[in-house]
Design an enzyme around this catalytic site. Sequence first.
Site, PDB file in Angstrom:
ATOM      1  N   ARG A 167      29.220  12.563 -26.615  1.00  0.00           N
ATOM      2  CA  ARG A 167      29.967  11.478 -26.561  1.00  0.00           C
ATOM      3  C   ARG A 167      30.306  11.085 -28.025  1.00  0.00           C
ATOM      4  O   ARG A 167      29.850  11.290 -28.885  1.00  0.00           O
ATOM      5  CB  ARG A 167      29.104  10.394 -26.037  1.00  0.00           C
ATOM      6  CG  ARG A 167      29.566   8.947 -26.201  1.00  0.00           C
ATOM      7  CD  ARG A 167      30.574   8.609 -25.009  1.00  0.00           C
ATOM      8  NE  ARG A 167      31.009   7.344 -25.352  1.00  0.00           N
ATOM      9  CZ  ARG A 167      32.134   6.678 -24.865  1.00  0.00           C
ATOM     10  NH1 ARG A 167      33.090   7.587 -24.092  1.00  0.00           N
ATOM     11  NH2 ARG A 167      32.480   5.514 -24.764  1.00  0.00           N
ATOM     12  N   ILE A 211       0.854  -1.360   0.049  1.00  0.00           N
ATOM     13  CA  ILE A 211       0.029   0.051   0.091  1.00  0.00           C
ATOM     14  C   ILE A 211       0.728   1.271   0.023  1.00  0.00           C
ATOM     15  O   ILE A 211       1.644   1.428   0.845  1.00  0.00           O
ATOM     16  CB  ILE A 211      -1.256  -0.158   1.237  1.00  0.00           C
ATOM     17  CG1 ILE A 211      -1.700  -1.205   1.425  1.00  0.00           C
ATOM     18  CG2 ILE A 211      -1.885   1.322   1.095  1.00  0.00           C
ATOM     19  CD1 ILE A 211      -2.500  -1.606  -0.031  1.00  0.00           C
ATOM     20  N   THR A 212       0.787   1.896  -1.076  1.00  0.00           N
ATOM     21  CA  THR A 212       1.607   3.042  -1.370  1.00  0.00           C
ATOM     22  C   THR A 212       1.393   4.162  -0.261  1.00  0.00           C
ATOM     23  O   THR A 212       0.203   4.431   0.118  1.00  0.00           O
ATOM     24  CB  THR A 212       1.596   3.689  -2.818  1.00  0.00           C
ATOM     25  OG1 THR A 212       1.919   2.869  -3.728  1.00  0.00           O
ATOM     26  CG2 THR A 212       2.430   4.761  -3.136  1.00  0.00           C
ATOM     27  N   GLU A 245      -1.356  -0.293 -10.269  1.00  0.00           N
ATOM     28  CA  GLU A 245      -2.717   0.083 -10.961  1.00  0.00           C
ATOM     29  C   GLU A 245      -3.007  -0.715 -12.167  1.00  0.00           C
ATOM     30  O   GLU A 245      -3.769   0.218 -13.111  1.00  0.00           O
ATOM     31  CB  GLU A 245      -2.504   1.763 -11.223  1.00  0.00           C
ATOM     32  CG  GLU A 245      -2.312   2.430  -9.748  1.00  0.00           C
ATOM     33  CD  GLU A 245      -2.787   3.878  -9.855  1.00  0.00           C
ATOM     34  OE1 GLU A 245      -3.583   4.033 -10.603  1.00  0.00           O
ATOM     35  OE2 GLU A 245      -2.264   4.704  -9.259  1.00  0.00           O
ATOM     36  N   GLY A 305      25.295   3.019 -23.179  1.00  0.00           N
ATOM     37  CA  GLY A 305      26.413   2.113 -23.075  1.00  0.00           C
ATOM     38  C   GLY A 305      26.789   1.819 -21.639  1.00  0.00           C
ATOM     39  O   GLY A 305      26.121   1.781 -20.777  1.00  0.00           O
TER      40      GLY A 305
HETATM   41  N1  CAA Z   1     -16.158   1.078 -13.898  1.00  0.00           N
HETATM   42  C1  CAA Z   1     -17.255   0.782 -13.303  1.00  0.00           C
HETATM   43  N2  CAA Z   1     -17.799  -0.480 -13.016  1.00  0.00           N
HETATM   44  C2  CAA Z   1     -16.762  -1.294 -13.451  1.00  0.00           C
HETATM   45  C3  CAA Z   1     -15.574  -1.361 -13.816  1.00  0.00           C
HETATM   46  C4  CAA Z   1     -15.269   0.173 -14.094  1.00  0.00           C
HETATM   47  N3  CAA Z   1     -13.941   0.469 -14.827  1.00  0.00           N
HETATM   48  N4  CAA Z   1     -14.971  -2.401 -14.013  1.00  0.00           N
HETATM   49  C5  CAA Z   1     -15.706  -3.444 -13.587  1.00  0.00           C
HETATM   50  N5  CAA Z   1     -16.908  -2.902 -13.150  1.00  0.00           N
HETATM   51  C6  CAA Z   1     -18.102  -3.418 -12.563  1.00  0.00           C
HETATM   52  C7  CAA Z   1     -18.678  -4.654 -13.856  1.00  0.00           C
HETATM   53  O1  CAA Z   1     -19.493  -3.811 -14.484  1.00  0.00           O
HETATM   54  C8  CAA Z   1     -19.284  -5.555 -12.727  1.00  0.00           C
HETATM   55  O2  CAA Z   1     -20.563  -4.849 -12.273  1.00  0.00           O
HETATM   56  P1  CAA Z   1     -22.028  -5.937 -12.311  1.00  0.00           P
HETATM   57  O3  CAA Z   1     -21.555  -7.038 -11.514  1.00  0.00           O
HETATM   58  O4  CAA Z   1     -23.159  -4.960 -11.764  1.00  0.00           O
HETATM   59  O5  CAA Z   1     -22.010  -6.210 -13.776  1.00  0.00           O
HETATM   60  C9  CAA Z   1     -18.292  -5.451 -11.576  1.00  0.00           C
HETATM   61  O6  CAA Z   1     -17.743  -4.310 -11.361  1.00  0.00           O
HETATM   62  C10 CAA Z   1     -17.362  -6.600 -11.600  1.00  0.00           C
HETATM   63  O7  CAA Z   1     -16.554  -6.475 -12.809  1.00  0.00           O
HETATM   64  P2  CAA Z   1     -16.097  -7.728 -13.581  1.00  0.00           P
HETATM   65  O8  CAA Z   1     -16.936  -8.662 -13.627  1.00  0.00           O
HETATM   66  O9  CAA Z   1     -15.266  -7.199 -14.937  1.00  0.00           O
HETATM   67  O10 CAA Z   1     -14.728  -8.086 -12.523  1.00  0.00           O
HETATM   68  P3  CAA Z   1     -13.568  -9.017 -12.657  1.00  0.00           P
HETATM   69  O11 CAA Z   1     -13.585  -9.854 -11.048  1.00  0.00           O
HETATM   70  O12 CAA Z   1     -13.608 -10.062 -13.616  1.00  0.00           O
HETATM   71  O13 CAA Z   1     -12.211  -8.197 -12.846  1.00  0.00           O
HETATM   72  C11 CAA Z   1     -10.548  -6.721 -13.341  1.00  0.00           C
HETATM   73  C12 CAA Z   1     -12.208  -7.025 -13.360  1.00  0.00           C
HETATM   74  C13 CAA Z   1     -10.547  -5.567 -14.609  1.00  0.00           C
HETATM   75  C14 CAA Z   1      -9.749  -7.702 -13.617  1.00  0.00           C
HETATM   76  C15 CAA Z   1     -10.322  -6.346 -12.134  1.00  0.00           C
HETATM   77  O14 CAA Z   1     -10.266  -6.935 -10.988  1.00  0.00           O
HETATM   78  C16 CAA Z   1      -8.989  -5.173 -12.016  1.00  0.00           C
HETATM   79  O15 CAA Z   1      -8.833  -4.041 -12.640  1.00  0.00           O
HETATM   80  N6  CAA Z   1      -7.671  -5.640 -11.530  1.00  0.00           N
HETATM   81  C17 CAA Z   1      -6.483  -4.794 -11.449  1.00  0.00           C
HETATM   82  C18 CAA Z   1      -6.464  -4.410 -10.116  1.00  0.00           C
HETATM   83  C19 CAA Z   1      -5.415  -3.270  -9.975  1.00  0.00           C
HETATM   84  O16 CAA Z   1      -5.153  -2.534 -10.756  1.00  0.00           O
HETATM   85  N7  CAA Z   1      -4.930  -3.334  -8.943  1.00  0.00           N
HETATM   86  C20 CAA Z   1      -4.221  -2.234  -8.726  1.00  0.00           C
HETATM   87  C21 CAA Z   1      -4.245  -1.809  -7.197  1.00  0.00           C
HETATM   88  S1  CAA Z   1      -3.653  -0.249  -6.681  1.00  0.00           S
HETATM   89  C22 CAA Z   1      -2.136   0.013  -6.779  1.00  0.00           C
HETATM   90  O17 CAA Z   1      -1.507  -0.681  -7.621  1.00  0.00           O
HETATM   91  C23 CAA Z   1      -1.508   0.975  -6.488  1.00  0.00           C
HETATM   92  C24 CAA Z   1      -0.398   1.120  -5.116  1.00  0.00           C
HETATM   93  O18 CAA Z   1      -0.743   1.736  -4.070  1.00  0.00           O
HETATM   94  C25 CAA Z   1       0.525   0.281  -5.488  1.00  0.00           C
END
Ligand code: CAA
Length: 382
Positions: free
Chosen positions: A268, A156-157, A363, A339
């Site tokens: 260079r 968690i950043t 993300e 290099g």
């Molecule tokens: N906007 C609005 N709603 C959305 C959406 C969006 N962009 N994406 C999905 N939804 C909704 C869908 O419509 C669905 O709604 P219903 O059930 O009502 O139909 C629901 O959410 C579930 O969607 P999916 O069936 O598509 O979900 P899924 O489990 O198949 O996964 C995924 C979707 C795109 C793979 C998602 O899990 C994802 O983005 N994964 C990556 C996670 C990520 O980016 N993590 C980063 C963490 S933060 C970070 O890295 C920063 C840090 O601090 C280090």
Amino acid sequence: MALDLDTRNALIETVRRFVREKCVPIESKVSEDDRVPDSIIAEMRELGLFGLSIPQDYGGLGLTMEEEVLVCFELGQTSPAFRSVIGTNVGIGSQGVVMFGTEAQKAEWLPKLASGEIVASFALTEPGAGSDAASVRTAAIRDGDHYVVNGTKRFITNANRAGMFTLLARSDPSRKGAGGISAFIVPAKTPGITIGKPEKKMGQQGAHICDVIFENARVSENLRLGAEGEGFKVAMQVLDRGRLHISAVCVGVAERLIRECVTYAREREQFGSRIGDFQLIQAMLADSKTDAYAARCMVMDAAKTRDTGASVTMEAACTKYFASEMVGRVADRAVQIFGGAGYVADYGIERFYRDVRIFRIYEGTSQIQQLVIARNLLRAED
Ligand code: CAA
């Protein structure tokens, strides 16, 4: 409302000067110390950088997405650790409140985030829930007018500096997947929260990621963001926006590296000529410039589209996928052009090479962006 052109240009020029005069000279020290100095953080507060995306009514600059990415192109021109200091307040930590908060939640939290008085952090990822974000197991079980939170968040950043978390937790354990997840604002001082030690990382020293452990932490129902069970959508919409922000930073880093490469290629000498006279070096410079320009155009287009109020789920995924892969290619060519000098620490190129690797992972990995793009294409009506 968008800034007038003079104000916008003045803001960009101020950030450009801050980056070049204050951040660039201390990049390697920040990396060695694994710490951004307090004086720089104080200056970021004064410049209003913590509140770039927070509406003016709550003390922020209230930038449009287009304006925010223009600022990020500048912030990206130095070690990404500097951007990380403000990144969670501007992006994933605060935007759940901006987009889904009640008036009372906004009034309480946004002014403190905009001023940089407190740092926001986004607690989604868990040991068992990375790309598969809908599988979060951290539980938020209702107990009267509170929820009791138990579980561990990972990577968690800014967790070690956080004053509040945007937490995603399962409020309905009987429902697997996205439906049982709710979003909450959780003050960091809530009893039952422990922050782990910052992880040792490959790059971006000065930016910190930690575990956050919740043990019977009680969170008032007044701090829930949006309806119960709607937290996954909150997270996804926050990430759609965050992916544009990160893409703009990738463009900034690429543009900085190209500038470094051009300077080096002019100075260079090998085989009795400047290496910039050799066509194989020119080809690498041209490929990097083309890559960075394409990414800049994508970021601008997607940001402008978002400013119309349209959903940019697919555009943000395309942009994050392309921009993060692009900066990896540009950094790789930069090492090649420099290099041996690109491989040793003194020139700082190898540091950027390590720093940019995470852009393809956090993300949403490149593979998750591909999945989002393809799903949206296949779902789209003709
Ligand atoms: N906007 C609005 N709603 C959305 C959406 C969006 N962009 N994406 C999905 N939804 C909704 C869908 O419509 C669905 O709604 P219903 O059930 O009502 O139909 C629901 O959410 C579930 O969607 P999916 O069936 O598509 O979900 P899924 O489990 O198949 O996964 C995924 C979707 C795109 C793979 C998602 O899990 C994802 O983005 N994964 C990556 C996670 C990520 O980016 N993590 C980063 C963490 S933060 C970070 O890295 C920063 C840090 O601090 C280090």
